[in-house]
Design a protein around this motif. Structure first.
Motif, PDB file in Angstrom:
ATOM      1  N   ASN A  97       0.844  -1.187   0.000  1.00  0.00           N
ATOM      2  CA  ASN A  97       0.000   0.000   0.000  1.00  0.00           C
ATOM      3  C   ASN A  97       0.883   1.242   0.000  1.00  0.00           C
ATOM      4  O   ASN A  97       1.610   1.494   0.955  1.00  0.00           O
ATOM      5  N   THR A  98       0.837   1.994  -1.070  1.00  0.00           N
ATOM      6  CA  THR A  98       1.709   3.162  -1.197  1.00  0.00           C
ATOM      7  C   THR A  98       0.903   4.454  -1.227  1.00  0.00           C
ATOM      8  O   THR A  98       1.427   5.489  -1.619  1.00  0.00           O
ATOM      9  N   TYR A 101      -3.338   5.552   4.596  1.00  0.00           N
ATOM     10  CA  TYR A 101      -3.286   4.842   5.880  1.00  0.00           C
ATOM     11  C   TYR A 101      -4.350   5.359   6.836  1.00  0.00           C
ATOM     12  O   TYR A 101      -4.968   6.403   6.586  1.00  0.00           O
ATOM     13  N   LEU A 103      -5.027   6.531  10.697  1.00  0.00           N
ATOM     14  CA  LEU A 103      -4.582   6.880  12.041  1.00  0.00           C
ATOM     15  C   LEU A 103      -5.762   6.606  12.957  1.00  0.00           C
ATOM     16  O   LEU A 103      -6.879   7.046  12.666  1.00  0.00           O
ATOM     17  N   ARG A 127      -3.300   9.999  -0.498  1.00  0.00           N
ATOM     18  CA  ARG A 127      -2.387  10.819  -1.284  1.00  0.00           C
ATOM     19  C   ARG A 127      -3.209  11.875  -2.037  1.00  0.00           C
ATOM     20  O   ARG A 127      -4.133  11.548  -2.768  1.00  0.00           O
ATOM     21  N   GLY A 131       0.499  15.068  -4.319  1.00  0.00           N
ATOM     22  CA  GLY A 131       1.419  14.040  -3.820  1.00  0.00           C
ATOM     23  C   GLY A 131       1.609  14.054  -2.319  1.00  0.00           C
ATOM     24  O   GLY A 131       2.288  13.191  -1.767  1.00  0.00           O
ATOM     25  N   SER A 132       1.013  15.029  -1.637  1.00  0.00           N
ATOM     26  CA  SER A 132       1.185  15.076  -0.179  1.00  0.00           C
ATOM     27  C   SER A 132      -0.004  14.415   0.516  1.00  0.00           C
ATOM     28  O   SER A 132      -1.061  14.231  -0.091  1.00  0.00           O
ATOM     29  N   PRO A 133       0.192  14.032   1.787  1.00  0.00           N
ATOM     30  CA  PRO A 133      -0.914  13.367   2.488  1.00  0.00           C
ATOM     31  C   PRO A 133      -2.084  14.320   2.721  1.00  0.00           C
ATOM     32  O   PRO A 133      -1.870  15.480   3.060  1.00  0.00           O
TER      33      PRO A 133
ATOM     34  N   TYR B 124       3.316   7.908  11.849  1.00  0.00           N
ATOM     35  CA  TYR B 124       3.519   9.330  12.088  1.00  0.00           C
ATOM     36  C   TYR B 124       2.857  10.144  10.997  1.00  0.00           C
ATOM     37  O   TYR B 124       2.696   9.677   9.855  1.00  0.00           O
ATOM     38  N   LEU B 125       2.463  11.335  11.370  1.00  0.00           N
ATOM     39  CA  LEU B 125       2.007  12.320  10.395  1.00  0.00           C
ATOM     40  C   LEU B 125       2.779  13.584  10.725  1.00  0.00           C
ATOM     41  O   LEU B 125       2.682  14.102  11.838  1.00  0.00           O
ATOM     42  N   LEU B 139       2.644  16.989   5.597  1.00  0.00           N
ATOM     43  CA  LEU B 139       3.708  16.949   4.589  1.00  0.00           C
ATOM     44  C   LEU B 139       4.165  15.504   4.333  1.00  0.00           C
ATOM     45  O   LEU B 139       4.400  15.123   3.189  1.00  0.00           O
ATOM     46  N   LEU B 140       4.302  14.722   5.406  1.00  0.00           N
ATOM     47  CA  LEU B 140       4.763  13.338   5.276  1.00  0.00           C
ATOM     48  C   LEU B 140       3.907  12.422   6.141  1.00  0.00           C
ATOM     49  O   LEU B 140       3.622  12.747   7.299  1.00  0.00           O
ATOM     50  N   ALA B 141       3.543  11.284   5.580  1.00  0.00           N
ATOM     51  CA  ALA B 141       2.817  10.274   6.361  1.00  0.00           C
ATOM     52  C   ALA B 141       3.598   8.974   6.250  1.00  0.00           C
ATOM     53  O   ALA B 141       3.992   8.577   5.153  1.00  0.00           O
ATOM     54  N   GLY B 142       3.851   8.322   7.366  1.00  0.00           N
ATOM     55  CA  GLY B 142       4.633   7.094   7.278  1.00  0.00           C
ATOM     56  C   GLY B 142       4.521   6.213   8.491  1.00  0.00           C
ATOM     57  O   GLY B 142       3.646   6.394   9.348  1.00  0.00           O
ATOM     58  N   ILE B 165       4.944   6.442   3.563  1.00  0.00           N
ATOM     59  CA  ILE B 165       3.765   5.915   2.854  1.00  0.00           C
ATOM     60  C   ILE B 165       3.326   6.969   1.835  1.00  0.00           C
ATOM     61  O   ILE B 165       3.144   6.672   0.660  1.00  0.00           O
ATOM     62  N   ILE B 166       3.159   8.216   2.300  1.00  0.00           N
ATOM     63  CA  ILE B 166       2.850   9.323   1.392  1.00  0.00           C
ATOM     64  C   ILE B 166       3.833  10.452   1.701  1.00  0.00           C
ATOM     65  O   ILE B 166       3.728  11.061   2.745  1.00  0.00           O
ATOM     66  N   PRO B 167       4.802  10.795   0.883  1.00  0.00           N
ATOM     67  CA  PRO B 167       5.180  10.039  -0.320  1.00  0.00           C
ATOM     68  C   PRO B 167       5.755   8.672   0.067  1.00  0.00           C
ATOM     69  O   PRO B 167       6.284   8.525   1.156  1.00  0.00           O
ATOM     70  N   TYR B 168       5.671   7.739  -0.879  1.00  0.00           N
ATOM     71  CA  TYR B 168       6.102   6.381  -0.589  1.00  0.00           C
ATOM     72  C   TYR B 168       7.620   6.250  -0.673  1.00  0.00           C
ATOM     73  O   TYR B 168       8.251   6.756  -1.592  1.00  0.00           O
TER      74      TYR B 168
END
Lengths: 181, 193
Positions: A97-98, A101, A103, A127, A131-133, B124-125, B139-142, B165-168
């Motif tokens: 899964n890319t 997610y 939380l 996404r 491209g950002s979450p 994390y976010l 900005l980043l999710a992982g 994850i985002i970005p992967y």
């Protein structure tokens, strides 16, 4: 004091603290078990998101009892096969899964003997076009859980209630995205 | 011995007692498990606190002597190396510096204990305040994947792998260049405070 009396007195003295200790140990055990139960159920709430996000459908289904049910405002899926079938709409099992997610947070757990209820919240992050979450869906879970014969807990019923957007709005969003692909 | 018999008796009266805890553990071992889990949760939270404060000395102290950091900047081993690497990449905080533009939201911790070892996953976010917007923007999710070990009674990180994850970004895969603006997002450099 006769030997017999002395022995009886000793036995009495010994018996009182031993009973008190036994009761105290039983009550400590019960308090510890309560804390363990709460933790075990919180773990299930997080594990649910982990299995879902990892597309581990087998692991996800195993979190439910054999008569377990997943439902939201527009549908219900009961039993391992129905739940598994619902998941396959997310893509093949085990796929990396890319793109999104879950939380999960705000767990509240109430244990009542071998049954429990729990509520928690989810924020589904996808996404975005840049491209950002991007938070895409926020909602509440309401669960009923049952203690199993091996001591572990399983979900008998999970209701997912979407808050933002509503389930009907979300269905339209997903349909539009699929149509656009 | 008497105590042990009494405890065993207490356990017998509650057939489902072994329940949430693995079987055959003593009361003390079960309490120890709760304490271990609680201590490890604290480490996950401290990690985010020190990172957001750019207090890389405290941050590095969470790692074991041979602790490994695997993430967007590559692979680094040992607290001193990790501290130096982050001070170089993200800048050392000036005394009194207050972070007003980024933070890590940490959640979804799953802790598997195995005696003096533990395997932990969490999410994390990372949110920042872009220069042109006055609100937190993800900005980043992982996902973090950690191994911890008990060293002299305290839990330490032996390995933390950061997976985007985002970005992967596969944490164990080759290291791509970090996303543009990452340093600035952390430090607030180049913007009015």
């Amino acid at each position: 004091m006769s030997l017999v009396l002395r022995a009886a007195a000793l036995a009495l003295l010994a018996a009182i603290p031993a009973t008190a200790v036994a009761q105290s140990a039983a009550s400590i055990e019960a308090r510890l078990r309560r804390a363990e139960d709460e933790l075990a159920i919180q773990r299930i709430i997080v594990d649910y998101a982990a299995r879902l996000d990892a597309r581990d459908y087998k692991g996800y289904v195993a979190l439910f009892t054999p008569d377990g049910e997943w439902s939201n405002r527009i549908g219900s899926h009961k039993g391992p096969e129905a739940i598994r079938k619902m998941l396959t709409t997310l893509g093949p099992e085990g796929a990396t899964n890319t793109s999104n997610y879950h939380l999960v947070s705000n767990p509240r757990v109430e244990v009542n003997g071998d049954r429990a209820t729990a509520t928690s919240r989810y924020l589904f992050v996808m996404r975005g076009k840049d491209g950002s979450p991007r938070p895409a869906l926020a909602g509440l879970y309401a669960d009923e859980l049952v203690r199993q014969s091996d001591g572990g807990w399983k979900i008998q019923r999970r209701v997912a209630n979407d808050v933002m957007p509503t389930r009907e709005e979300w269905a339209k969003i997903i349909a539009a995205e699929r149509a656009g692909q | 011995m008497l105590m042990r018999v009494i405890l065993a008796g207490a356990l017998l009266t509650l057939p489902v007692a072994a329940a949430a805890a693995p079987k055959k553990l003593t009361l003390e071992q079960r309490v120890q498990r709760m304490e271990d889990e609680s201590e490890i949760r604290q480490i996950l939270v401290k990690y985010g606190t020190y990172l957001d404060a750019r207090d890389f000395a405290s941050y590095a102290s969470l790692f074991a002597d041979d602790g490994e950091w695997v993430g967007g900047f590559g692979r680094f081993k040992g607290p001193n190396v990790i501290q130096a690497m982050l001070e170089e990449r993200l800048g050392k905080a000036e005394p009194g510096w207050i972070n007003k533009q980024s933070y890590h939201l940490l959640s979804n911790a799953l802790i598997q204990l195995d005696g003096d070892k533990a395997h932990v996953t969490s999410k994390y976010l990372f949110l920042t305040k872009p220069e042109d917007q006055n609100r937190p923007v993800p900005l980043l999710a992982g996902r973090y994947e950690d191994d911890l070990v008990r060293v002299n009674g305290a839990w330490k990180i032996v390995k933390r792998v950061t997976n985007g994850i985002i970005p992967y970004r596969d944490g164990n895969g080759p290291t791509p260049p970090p996303p543009p603006g990452l340093r600035e997002a952390f430090t607030g450099e180049g913007r009015q405070q």
